[in-house]
Design a protein around this motif. Structure first.
Motif, PDB file in Angstrom:
ATOM      1  N   ILE B  31       0.849  -1.199   0.000  1.00  0.00           N
ATOM      2  CA  ILE B  31       0.000   0.000   0.000  1.00  0.00           C
ATOM      3  C   ILE B  31       0.880   1.242   0.000  1.00  0.00           C
ATOM      4  N   LEU B  32       1.944   1.231   0.851  1.00  0.00           N
ATOM      5  CA  LEU B  32       2.711   2.452   1.070  1.00  0.00           C
ATOM      6  C   LEU B  32       3.734   2.741  -0.043  1.00  0.00           C
ATOM      7  N   VAL B  33       4.407   1.699  -0.497  1.00  0.00           N
ATOM      8  CA  VAL B  33       5.511   1.932  -1.447  1.00  0.00           C
ATOM      9  C   VAL B  33       5.054   2.677  -2.707  1.00  0.00           C
ATOM     10  N   PRO B  34       3.933   2.289  -3.353  1.00  0.00           N
ATOM     11  CA  PRO B  34       3.519   3.049  -4.556  1.00  0.00           C
ATOM     12  C   PRO B  34       3.140   4.496  -4.253  1.00  0.00           C
ATOM     13  N   LEU B  35       2.726   4.758  -2.991  1.00  0.00           N
ATOM     14  CA  LEU B  35       2.356   6.137  -2.648  1.00  0.00           C
ATOM     15  C   LEU B  35       3.602   7.016  -2.569  1.00  0.00           C
ATOM     16  N   PHE B  36       4.734   6.419  -2.147  1.00  0.00           N
ATOM     17  CA  PHE B  36       5.957   7.200  -2.039  1.00  0.00           C
ATOM     18  C   PHE B  36       6.730   7.248  -3.358  1.00  0.00           C
ATOM     19  N   ALA B  37       6.525   6.265  -4.197  1.00  0.00           N
ATOM     20  CA  ALA B  37       7.257   6.228  -5.482  1.00  0.00           C
ATOM     21  C   ALA B  37       6.277   5.926  -6.605  1.00  0.00           C
ATOM     22  N   PRO B  38       5.332   6.811  -6.873  1.00  0.00           N
ATOM     23  CA  PRO B  38       4.292   6.515  -7.858  1.00  0.00           C
ATOM     24  C   PRO B  38       4.821   6.336  -9.276  1.00  0.00           C
ATOM     25  N   ALA B  39       5.958   6.970  -9.576  1.00  0.00           N
ATOM     26  CA  ALA B  39       6.465   6.903 -10.952  1.00  0.00           C
ATOM     27  C   ALA B  39       6.788   5.473 -11.364  1.00  0.00           C
ATOM     28  N   TYR B  40       7.176   4.629 -10.389  1.00  0.00           N
ATOM     29  CA  TYR B  40       7.566   3.261 -10.722  1.00  0.00           C
ATOM     30  C   TYR B  40       6.367   2.322 -10.805  1.00  0.00           C
TER      31      TYR B  40
END
Lengths: 207, 289
Positions: B31-40
């Motif tokens: 849940i958290l990782v895409p919120l901090f690095a949406p470009a990837y």
């Protein structure tokens, strides 16, 4: 006034009001729309008083539990404190939507707690996906396959267009068909309950 | 494959009895990782026909048209529907249409409006700058569906806005005489939307489009198929589709990466769980024979 008379007066009011609203809906009779408007406007006033009555009921219930030190009375005390704080800050600054302190309390106290409660269900669902969703029988296998297809449909990234076609069929044909049946059933239940209430045969509401 | 209890658990048993904590930790990470690095975590997104229909219905508004907005979002659904409301309401205002917003079901709606929605509208210059001239929020009218019926009959049941100011003197109300003054109903909420369908589109033949949380979409589909609702925005995913159509990626699009990964994670868990179940069942049958 005896309880029999009180009950008959209640039934009479319900009968007349419901009849007026029904007749006005299906027929065009002069001056009846004005009567209907009066009735529907008065429900807004009655509903406002119902909120006040409900708030008083909650306060009395919690105060009783606190005074008598019933089980978990500390949570009742916490609830009372929250009610008092929100009411004070809601009315001290502006009478309706609240001022900066009220909004701060709502945004940083109430909202995160609600988010936690709602978010916890996600964790339970994920755990259930791993431990409980099993294809133990034909019915559960069909349910599982339908669920997987819907998951693929709702996923933003479309892996295979076939999932979209199958998922839309499940939703538009099976699911909507079932919901239609439920809505029609509920509506028939409403009609039956209305007729029973008009006839005074519903005990719980009128006693 | 099966070992006796004296020799410890088999590999399948160990996987099946993995502590839930590890499952939750992986869930939190995805849940958290895409919120901090949406470009990837950008994923291609297909737009559903219901969202397209909703976008087309709202885009058909002209400057000066009146829209009745039903704002019945509660705290639990704010996270899913807040971004959707911001997107759609912004588009309505940018088209030059005028809006009368009202709540009938949830008393907390005015607080959500003032504490969470208005600040975002202010940042875009759509807050107090145009409040009263292009839109007004009438606050919460008590009574639920009865209040909707009363409002449809006589809009004077809501004479004040959400902060207690008289609305009759506001410029935005100059063109509103009765419920038929509204060209479109846009309602946003959860199960609270069913009364809206009964009281406005069904009763006054009002064109309507709605946004609902994903869990309750099926409730409104019969009405959509019957033509009472023209377009449905399906929760946060529908919001992202709407942002794609308006070419304004924002709050809803930010969640797409997490949404995709969560779906993949749940599918993997279901498949692994059932594979383990089937393998253990077969191994158990082999032992018996």
């Amino acid at each position: 006034m005896s309880s029999w008379v009180r009950r008959q007066v209640s039934v009479g009011i319900i009968f007349v009001v419901t009849l007026i609203l029904l007749i006005n809906y299906y027929f065009e009779i002069p001056s009846l729309p004005l009567v209907e408007r009066g009735i529907t406007d008065s429900t807004v006033i009655l509903a406002s008083f119902a909120i006040i009555a409900g708030t008083i009921a909650i306060i009395l219930f919690n105060m009783k539990g606190i005074v008598r030190r019933t089980a978990e009375w500390q949570y009742k005390a916490l609830q009372m404190a929250a009610i008092i704080i929100f009411v004070i800050f809601g009315y001290v600054q502006t009478p309706l939507a609240g001022g900066p302190v009220f909004n701060w309390l709502f945004q940083y106290a109430e909202q995160p707690l609600v988010g936690i409660m709602y978010g916890l269900t996600g964790f339970f669902i994920v755990s259930a996906c791993f431990r409980a969703f099993r294809a133990r029988s034909i019915d559960s296998t069909l349910l599982l396959i339908s669920g997987l297809i819907i998951l693929f449909l709702n996923m933003p990234w479309t892996i295979w267009p076939g999932f979209t076609t199958a998922g839309r069929w499940i939703i538009d044909v099976e699911s909507v068909g079932a919901i239609r049946g439920v809505v029609i059933g509920i509506t028939i239940g409403y009609i039956a309950m209305t007729i029973k209430t008009m006839m005074g045969r519903v005990r719980g509401i009128l006693d | 494959m099966q070992k006796s209890s004296k020799e410890g658990k088999s590999l399948l048993e160990k996987i099946e009895s993995i502590p839930s904590n590890y499952i939750y930790l992986i869930l939190i990470a995805i849940i958290l990782v895409p919120l901090f690095a949406p470009a990837y975590f950008r994923t291609p997104l297909s737009v559903s026909p219901l969202t397209r229909q909703s976008y087309a219905t709202i885009s058909s508004l002209k400057a000066g048209d009146y829209v009745l907005v039903g704002w019945d979002v509660q705290s639990t659904t704010w996270f899913e529907l807040g971004p959707v409301m911001l997107d759609v309401f912004t588009q309505i205002l940018k088209l030059g249409a005028k809006a009368v917003v009202v709540s009938f079901i949830y008393p907390e709606a005015p607080t959500l409006w003032s504490s969470l929605l208005m600040p975002d509208l202010e940042k875009q210059g759509l807050g107090s700058q145009i409040y009263g001239t292009q839109y007004v929020y009438l606050g919460f009218v008590t009574g639920g569906e009865s209040a909707m019926a009363a409002f449809g009959n006589n809009m004077r049941v809501a004479q004040y806005d959400y902060q207690g100011r008289t609305v009759s003197t506001m410029p935005v109300m100059a063109g509103v005489t009765d419920i038929k003054s509204f060209k479109l109903l846009f309602a946003i909420g959860d199960t609270a939307l069913q009364p809206y369908v009964r009281q406005f589109p069904a009763r006054y033949n009002m064109t309507s489009t709605m946004a609902i949380n994903a869990a309750n979409l099926s409730l409104l589909l019969p009405y959509s198929n019957a033509g009472l609702i023209r377009g449905l925005i399906n929760g946060i995913r529908g919001g992202a589709e709407y942002e794609l159509l308006t070419q304004t990626p924002s709050g809803a699009t930010a969640f797409l990466g997490s949404l995709t990964l969560i779906h993949i994670y749940v599918i993997i868990l279901i498949v692994i769980g059932n594979l383990i179940y089937l393998l253990r069942k077969r191994a158990g049958e082999k032992e018996e024979t």
